[in-house]
Design an enzyme around this catalytic site. Structure first.
Site, PDB file in Angstrom:
ATOM      1  N   ASP A  16       6.201  -5.709  12.435  1.00 53.11           N
ATOM      2  CA  ASP A  16       6.259  -7.150  12.193  1.00 53.11           C
ATOM      3  C   ASP A  16       5.850  -7.936  13.436  1.00 53.11           C
ATOM      4  OD1 ASP A  16       6.731  -9.447  10.773  1.00 53.11           O
ATOM      5  OD2 ASP A  16       8.902  -9.214  10.671  1.00 53.11           O
ATOM      6  N   GLY A  17       5.254  -9.093  13.198  1.00 54.97           N
ATOM      7  CA  GLY A  17       4.958 -10.013  14.300  1.00 54.97           C
ATOM      8  C   GLY A  17       3.489 -10.153  14.649  1.00 54.97           C
ATOM      9  N   ASN A  18       2.610  -9.603  13.831  1.00 54.02           N
ATOM     10  CA  ASN A  18       1.173  -9.711  14.124  1.00 54.02           C
ATOM     11  C   ASN A  18       0.703 -11.166  14.128  1.00 54.02           C
ATOM     12  OD1 ASN A  18       1.173  -6.974  14.046  1.00 54.02           O
ATOM     13  ND2 ASN A  18       0.091  -6.777  12.096  1.00 54.02           N
ATOM     14  N   GLY A  19       1.187 -11.925  13.117  1.00 60.65           N
ATOM     15  CA  GLY A  19       0.767 -13.328  12.994  1.00 60.65           C
ATOM     16  C   GLY A  19       1.223 -14.142  14.195  1.00 60.65           C
ATOM     17  N   THR A  62       4.898  -5.292  -1.718  1.00 60.89           N
ATOM     18  CA  THR A  62       4.493  -5.901  -2.996  1.00 60.89           C
ATOM     19  C   THR A  62       4.571  -7.430  -2.885  1.00 60.89           C
ATOM     20  OG1 THR A  62       6.754  -5.633  -3.810  1.00 60.89           O
ATOM     21  CG2 THR A  62       5.204  -3.917  -4.408  1.00 60.89           C
ATOM     22  N   GLU A  63       5.385  -7.931  -1.958  1.00 62.55           N
ATOM     23  CA  GLU A  63       5.505  -9.383  -1.770  1.00 62.55           C
ATOM     24  C   GLU A  63       4.335  -9.949  -0.950  1.00 62.55           C
ATOM     25  OE1 GLU A  63       7.914  -7.192  -1.409  1.00 62.55           O
ATOM     26  OE2 GLU A  63       9.663  -7.875  -2.533  1.00 62.55           O
ATOM     27  N   ASN A  64       3.632  -9.078  -0.225  1.00 64.41           N
ATOM     28  CA  ASN A  64       2.534  -9.562   0.626  1.00 64.41           C
ATOM     29  C   ASN A  64       1.347 -10.106  -0.180  1.00 64.41           C
ATOM     30  OD1 ASN A  64       3.058  -7.072   3.255  1.00 64.41           O
ATOM     31  ND2 ASN A  64       3.751  -9.195   3.148  1.00 64.41           N
ATOM     32  N   TRP A  65       1.328  -9.873  -1.511  1.00 59.34           N
ATOM     33  CA  TRP A  65       0.247 -10.464  -2.338  1.00 59.34           C
ATOM     34  C   TRP A  65       0.305 -11.984  -2.286  1.00 59.34           C
ATOM     35  CZ3 TRP A  65      -3.606  -7.493  -3.840  1.00 59.34           C
ATOM     36  CH2 TRP A  65      -3.390  -6.132  -4.087  1.00 59.34           C
ATOM     37  N   ARG A  67       0.220 -13.737   0.235  1.00 61.15           N
ATOM     38  CA  ARG A  67      -0.517 -14.243   1.412  1.00 61.15           C
ATOM     39  C   ARG A  67      -1.902 -14.729   0.999  1.00 61.15           C
ATOM     40  NH1 ARG A  67       1.329 -11.215   6.838  1.00 61.15           N
ATOM     41  NH2 ARG A  67       3.515 -11.144   6.293  1.00 61.15           N
ATOM     42  N   GLU A 198      19.431   5.226  11.065  1.00 58.82           N
ATOM     43  CA  GLU A 198      19.767   4.418  12.246  1.00 58.82           C
ATOM     44  C   GLU A 198      18.714   3.318  12.382  1.00 58.82           C
ATOM     45  OE1 GLU A 198      22.438   4.754  14.238  1.00 58.82           O
ATOM     46  OE2 GLU A 198      23.117   6.443  13.021  1.00 58.82           O
TER      47      GLU A 198
HETATM   48  C1  FPP Z   1       3.408  -7.949   9.716  1.00 58.43           C
HETATM   49  O1  FPP Z   1       3.072  -8.985  10.584  1.00 58.43           O
HETATM   50  C2  FPP Z   1       2.281  -7.078   9.469  1.00 58.43           C
HETATM   51  C3  FPP Z   1       1.728  -6.823   8.248  1.00 58.43           C
HETATM   52  C4  FPP Z   1       2.211  -7.422   7.002  1.00 58.43           C
HETATM   53  C5  FPP Z   1       0.594  -5.947   8.109  1.00 58.43           C
HETATM   54  C6  FPP Z   1       0.638  -4.723   8.931  1.00 58.43           C
HETATM   55  C7  FPP Z   1      -0.716  -4.275   9.172  1.00 58.43           C
HETATM   56  C8  FPP Z   1      -1.205  -3.796  10.321  1.00 58.43           C
HETATM   57  C9  FPP Z   1      -0.415  -3.524  11.515  1.00 58.43           C
HETATM   58  C10 FPP Z   1      -2.615  -3.516  10.379  1.00 58.43           C
HETATM   59  C11 FPP Z   1      -2.889  -2.125  10.539  1.00 58.43           C
HETATM   60  C12 FPP Z   1      -2.442  -1.354   9.410  1.00 58.43           C
HETATM   61  C13 FPP Z   1      -3.129  -0.338   8.953  1.00 58.43           C
HETATM   62  C14 FPP Z   1      -2.499   0.498   7.882  1.00 58.43           C
HETATM   63  C15 FPP Z   1      -4.462  -0.013   9.487  1.00 58.43           C
HETATM   64  P1  FPP Z   1       3.108 -10.460  10.027  1.00 58.43           P
HETATM   65  O2  FPP Z   1       1.748 -10.804   9.570  1.00 58.43           O
HETATM   66  O3  FPP Z   1       4.151 -10.587   8.974  1.00 58.43           O
HETATM   67  O4  FPP Z   1       3.489 -11.254  11.299  1.00 58.43           O
HETATM   68  P2  FPP Z   1       4.282 -12.628  11.390  1.00 58.43           P
HETATM   69  O5  FPP Z   1       5.654 -12.373  10.829  1.00 58.43           O
HETATM   70  O6  FPP Z   1       4.293 -12.921  12.854  1.00 58.43           O
HETATM   71  O7  FPP Z   1       3.509 -13.633  10.585  1.00 58.43           O
END
Ligand code: FPP
Length: 231
Positions: A16-19, A62-65, A67, A198
């Site tokens: 989590d946390g890419n965005g 399944t909830e990520n749709w 986005r 854990e």
């Molecule tokens: C959560 O961050 C991340 C995801 C929903 C997608 C995960 C995907 C990757 C790490 C890409 C690589 C994956 C593969 C299988 C190649 P977020 O977008 O919810 O971050 P945020 O909470 O900060 O918005």
């Protein structure tokens, strides 16, 4: 600490946390996912190094749709790119690739690429990388219950039946679940399978989660006393 490191059989990660990482770097969200794919690569290599048998990752729920379409398409492209780039590494390092989830709803090109990579690594006997894709814990429990009812009319389900009918059948329950980015919840992930897992939460955003952070999680796990409800 190294010599006392307990190695879990199955580590699962909610990445989590890419965005937020992308926003903090003044970049579009997809840039965060790309950097996140690099973290996944580093963690897979570390899992191989540490002889962790199963590494599972929550790649798409399944909830990520819900986005934006552009982000979803970007994630599929990234997954395809990662599969194409990493399959030879996986074969060379004896990593078996598996994808678990409701794959019927995915684009056909992706299903083909997944199938090909699973086939190409089917004989690998080292670590197993399990990508949880279009997955949710409630989806899994319901599909397991329905399939069981269809195949065993009039029978009552036992705990062991659930284990056999879940999409994760054959994969041991996670010993350690890591969630990055400071969020401390399960978000409809492996609900049944994490009964005695854990949990390890870290503020680190997924694109910054590399080998040193993974090691810290293993160190924390090593200090835990697992009693499974006993004394
Ligand atoms: C959560 O961050 C991340 C995801 C929903 C997608 C995960 C995907 C990757 C790490 C890409 C690589 C994956 C593969 C299988 C190649 P977020 O977008 O919810 O971050 P945020 O909470 O900060 O918005």
């Amino acid at each position: 600490m190294e010599e006392n490191l307990k190695i879990p059989q199955h580590v699962s990660i909610i990445m989590d946390g890419n965005g937020r990482w992308a926003t903090s770097h003044g970049k579009p969200r997809l840039f965060g996912h790309k950097e996140g794919a690099e973290s996944l690569r580093a963690c897979m290599q570390f899992a191989v190094e540490m002889q962790i048998k199963y590494l599972s990752i929550f790649a798409f729920s399944t909830e990520n749709w819900g986005r934006p379409e552009e982000e979803i398409q970007g994630l599929w492209s990234l997954l395809l790119e990662s599969i194409n780039k990493e399959t030879s590494y996986m074969i060379e390092n004896h990593v078996r690739f598996r994808v678990v989830g409701n794959l019927e709803e995915l684009p056909e090109y992706l299903r083909i690429a997944i199938h090909d990579a699973e086939e190409a690594t089917a004989a690998c006997t080292g670590s197993v990388l399990v990508v949880m894709l279009n997955y949710s814990g409630k989806w899994d429990i319901v599909q397991a219950a329905n399939r069981f009812a269809e195949e065993n009319p009039g029978k009552k389900m036992e705990w062991a039946d659930m284990d056999r009918y879940l999409a994760t059948a054959g994969i041991p329950d996670p010993d350690l679940l890591i969630r990055t980015s400071g969020e401390e919840r399960i978000s409809n992930y492996m609900l049944w399978q994490t009964a005695y897992t854990e949990f390890y939460f870290t503020d680190c955003l997924w694109p910054d989660f590399r080998k040193p952070e993974f090691r810290l999680a293993l160190e924390a796990y090593s200090r835990r006393k697992r009693r499974f409800g006993k004394l």
